[in-house]
Design a protein around this motif. Structure first.
Motif, PDB file in Angstrom:
ATOM      1  N   HIS A  26      63.526  32.228  -1.320  1.00  0.00           N
ATOM      2  CA  HIS A  26      63.959  30.848  -1.576  1.00  0.00           C
ATOM      3  C   HIS A  26      65.487  30.848  -1.602  1.00  0.00           C
ATOM      4  O   HIS A  26      66.107  31.114  -2.636  1.00  0.00           O
ATOM      5  CB  HIS A  26      63.379  30.346  -2.918  1.00  0.00           C
ATOM      6  CG  HIS A  26      63.539  28.869  -3.132  1.00  0.00           C
ATOM      7  ND1 HIS A  26      62.657  28.147  -3.923  1.00  0.00           N
ATOM      8  CD2 HIS A  26      64.452  27.981  -2.684  1.00  0.00           C
ATOM      9  CE1 HIS A  26      63.031  26.884  -3.946  1.00  0.00           C
ATOM     10  NE2 HIS A  26      64.135  26.752  -3.213  1.00  0.00           N
ATOM     11  N   HIS A  59      66.307  22.486   2.639  1.00  0.00           N
ATOM     12  CA  HIS A  59      65.587  21.289   2.193  1.00  0.00           C
ATOM     13  C   HIS A  59      65.149  20.393   3.350  1.00  0.00           C
ATOM     14  O   HIS A  59      65.923  20.130   4.262  1.00  0.00           O
ATOM     15  CB  HIS A  59      66.491  20.441   1.288  1.00  0.00           C
ATOM     16  CG  HIS A  59      66.731  21.028  -0.058  1.00  0.00           C
ATOM     17  ND1 HIS A  59      65.764  21.068  -1.043  1.00  0.00           N
ATOM     18  CD2 HIS A  59      67.833  21.595  -0.614  1.00  0.00           C
ATOM     19  CE1 HIS A  59      66.262  21.623  -2.132  1.00  0.00           C
ATOM     20  NE2 HIS A  59      67.524  21.974  -1.895  1.00  0.00           N
ATOM     21  N   GLU A  99      61.843  24.033   2.532  1.00  0.00           N
ATOM     22  CA  GLU A  99      61.369  23.553   1.233  1.00  0.00           C
ATOM     23  C   GLU A  99      61.137  22.052   1.374  1.00  0.00           C
ATOM     24  O   GLU A  99      62.089  21.289   1.574  1.00  0.00           O
ATOM     25  CB  GLU A  99      62.399  23.831   0.134  1.00  0.00           C
ATOM     26  CG  GLU A  99      61.942  23.328  -1.232  1.00  0.00           C
ATOM     27  CD  GLU A  99      62.961  23.563  -2.352  1.00  0.00           C
ATOM     28  OE1 GLU A  99      64.119  23.926  -2.050  1.00  0.00           O
ATOM     29  OE2 GLU A  99      62.583  23.382  -3.525  1.00  0.00           O
ATOM     30  N   SER A 128      57.736  21.543  -3.184  1.00  0.00           N
ATOM     31  CA  SER A 128      58.419  21.433  -4.477  1.00  0.00           C
ATOM     32  C   SER A 128      58.385  20.007  -4.998  1.00  0.00           C
ATOM     33  O   SER A 128      58.482  19.060  -4.228  1.00  0.00           O
ATOM     34  CB  SER A 128      59.896  21.853  -4.349  1.00  0.00           C
ATOM     35  OG  SER A 128      60.003  23.225  -4.081  1.00  0.00           O
ATOM     36  N   HIS A 130      60.557  17.628  -7.060  1.00  0.00           N
ATOM     37  CA  HIS A 130      61.877  17.406  -7.657  1.00  0.00           C
ATOM     38  C   HIS A 130      61.916  16.083  -8.411  1.00  0.00           C
ATOM     39  O   HIS A 130      62.551  15.957  -9.435  1.00  0.00           O
ATOM     40  CB  HIS A 130      62.961  17.382  -6.564  1.00  0.00           C
ATOM     41  CG  HIS A 130      63.056  18.665  -5.792  1.00  0.00           C
ATOM     42  ND1 HIS A 130      62.785  18.752  -4.454  1.00  0.00           N
ATOM     43  CD2 HIS A 130      63.383  19.919  -6.178  1.00  0.00           C
ATOM     44  CE1 HIS A 130      62.949  19.997  -4.041  1.00  0.00           C
ATOM     45  NE2 HIS A 130      63.309  20.727  -5.074  1.00  0.00           N
ATOM     46  N   HIS A 174      59.329  26.463  -7.913  1.00  0.00           N
ATOM     47  CA  HIS A 174      59.822  26.211  -9.287  1.00  0.00           C
ATOM     48  C   HIS A 174      58.957  25.256 -10.116  1.00  0.00           C
ATOM     49  O   HIS A 174      59.342  24.124 -10.359  1.00  0.00           O
ATOM     50  CB  HIS A 174      61.279  25.736  -9.271  1.00  0.00           C
ATOM     51  CG  HIS A 174      61.643  24.667  -8.275  1.00  0.00           C
ATOM     52  ND1 HIS A 174      60.994  23.457  -8.187  1.00  0.00           N
ATOM     53  CD2 HIS A 174      62.614  24.626  -7.329  1.00  0.00           C
ATOM     54  CE1 HIS A 174      61.549  22.723  -7.254  1.00  0.00           C
ATOM     55  NE2 HIS A 174      62.525  23.422  -6.705  1.00  0.00           N
ATOM     56  N   ASP A 248      66.438  30.702  -5.253  1.00  0.00           N
ATOM     57  CA  ASP A 248      66.884  29.314  -5.031  1.00  0.00           C
ATOM     58  C   ASP A 248      68.416  29.278  -4.953  1.00  0.00           C
ATOM     59  O   ASP A 248      69.050  28.326  -5.423  1.00  0.00           O
ATOM     60  CB  ASP A 248      66.386  28.424  -6.174  1.00  0.00           C
ATOM     61  CG  ASP A 248      66.160  26.992  -5.754  1.00  0.00           C
ATOM     62  OD1 ASP A 248      66.557  26.631  -4.635  1.00  0.00           O
ATOM     63  OD2 ASP A 248      65.605  26.221  -6.557  1.00  0.00           O
TER      64      ASP A 248
HETATM   65 ZN   LIG Z   1      63.793  22.796  -5.114  1.00  0.00          ZN
END
Ligand SMILES: [Zn+2]
Ligand SMILES: [Zn+2]
Length: 290
Positions: A26, A59, A99, A128, A130, A174, A248
């Motif tokens: 990541h 992303h 991601e 993910s 967020h 995460h 990350d």
């Molecule tokens: Zn993230």
């Protein structure tokens, strides 16, 4: 100076492994809106750190993003990673990942459409959460007038439908995302914060062969004890088999951050395997009983 760098690299390599090679699955680069890291610098740092493999996971988010004007340039990104592999033929292995921000089916379909043509070359997809219905769980507003358990539970509750909106991702990123910016003295997320939500999410992941990520970006210093053993144990008890490790990293010096600690946590929780991915297919590295 060169000797110093060399000794650091050797030390990091030997202190990491205990027989298991280290990976960071990541990492963000300048193709993300929130990083300026150059891919060659990431690969070079990973090599010096003794990492066996890395996966760049920039992303890809639609509808919800703090930079709505930014859209991943998938053509340039894919091309640059292919070039990077040629620059580092002897390693580390470099994965082509993304991601995806989980929201709903429509949003995931937009992400899928955006990577059309690259499905066969993509190595790894992180899903993910967020955002919540109350905004980004990274912002200070999310925690206003709420206790730790209230804000974490609200995040997890909202994460259920988002995680269930797709099964086309390889790991959930995460799981403790709100802990990154939480203002509490003890930021640790616990299974007891919302057992119903954790179980609902884990069942979906396990039923669909999706793993869980241990994300070390929630620990800004070396001193903090890693949390999540109770959460990982529950994941395993329900049938979860593998985790991936991710720093990350949005800056180069965080690549591989606390990977060894995350690996030890996974082992202590009884997670059977650490997974790495190639073209969306996992390779399992045994963690327990070795
Ligand atoms: Zn993230
Ligand atoms: Zn990330």
């Amino acid at each position: 100076m060169l000797i110093y760098v060399f000794l650091c690299a050797i030390f990091r390599l030997s202190s990491y492994t205990g027989g298991i090679a280290m990976y960071d699955y990541h990492i963000h680069s300048r193709f993300s809106p929130d990083s300026t890291s150059r891919l060659s610098a990431i690969a070079s740092y990973a090599l010096d750190s003794g990492l066996r493999g890395i996966c760049i996971t920039d992303h890809l988010e639609f509808d919800e993003c703090y930079r709505p004007d930014h859209v991943l340039d998938i053509d340039a990104y894919a091309k640059r990673i292919a070039a990077l592999r040629r620059e580092y033929p002897s390693g580390p292995a470099i994965g082509f990942g993304i991601e995806i921000g989980l929201k709903d089916k429509a949003s995931f379909s937009r992400a899928r459409a955006h990577i059309k043509g690259y499905e066969d070359s993509l190595d790894f997809v992180i899903g993910s959460v967020h955002y919540t219905s109350e905004g980004d769980a990274y912002s200070a507003d999310f925690f206003k007038n709420r206790t730790r358990i209230e804000s974490y539970s609200a995040y997890l509750e909202c994460a259920v439908s988002r995680c269930l909106s797709s099964s086309d991702y390889d790991v959930l990123g995460h799981f403790d995302y709100p802990a990154k910016c939480a203002p509490y003295t003890n930021r640790a997320m616990r299974y007891s914060d919302n057992p119903w939500a954790f179980d609902r999410i884990f069942k979906h992941l396990i039923d669909n062969g999706i793993g869980l990520e241990i994300n070390t970006s929630v620990y800004p210093t070396q001193k903090e004890m890693l949390w999540g053993k109770d959460i990982l144990k529950r994941f395993v008890a329900l049938g979860g088999e593998f985790v991936t490790l991710g720093s990350d990293a949005h800056i180069v010096s965080k690549v591989g951050w606390r990977s060894k600690d995350a690996l030890l946590l996974a082992q202590a929780a009884g997670v059977p395997y650490l997974a790495t991915f190639h073209k969306r297919r996992p390779t399992m590295h045994r963690l327990t009983g070795i």
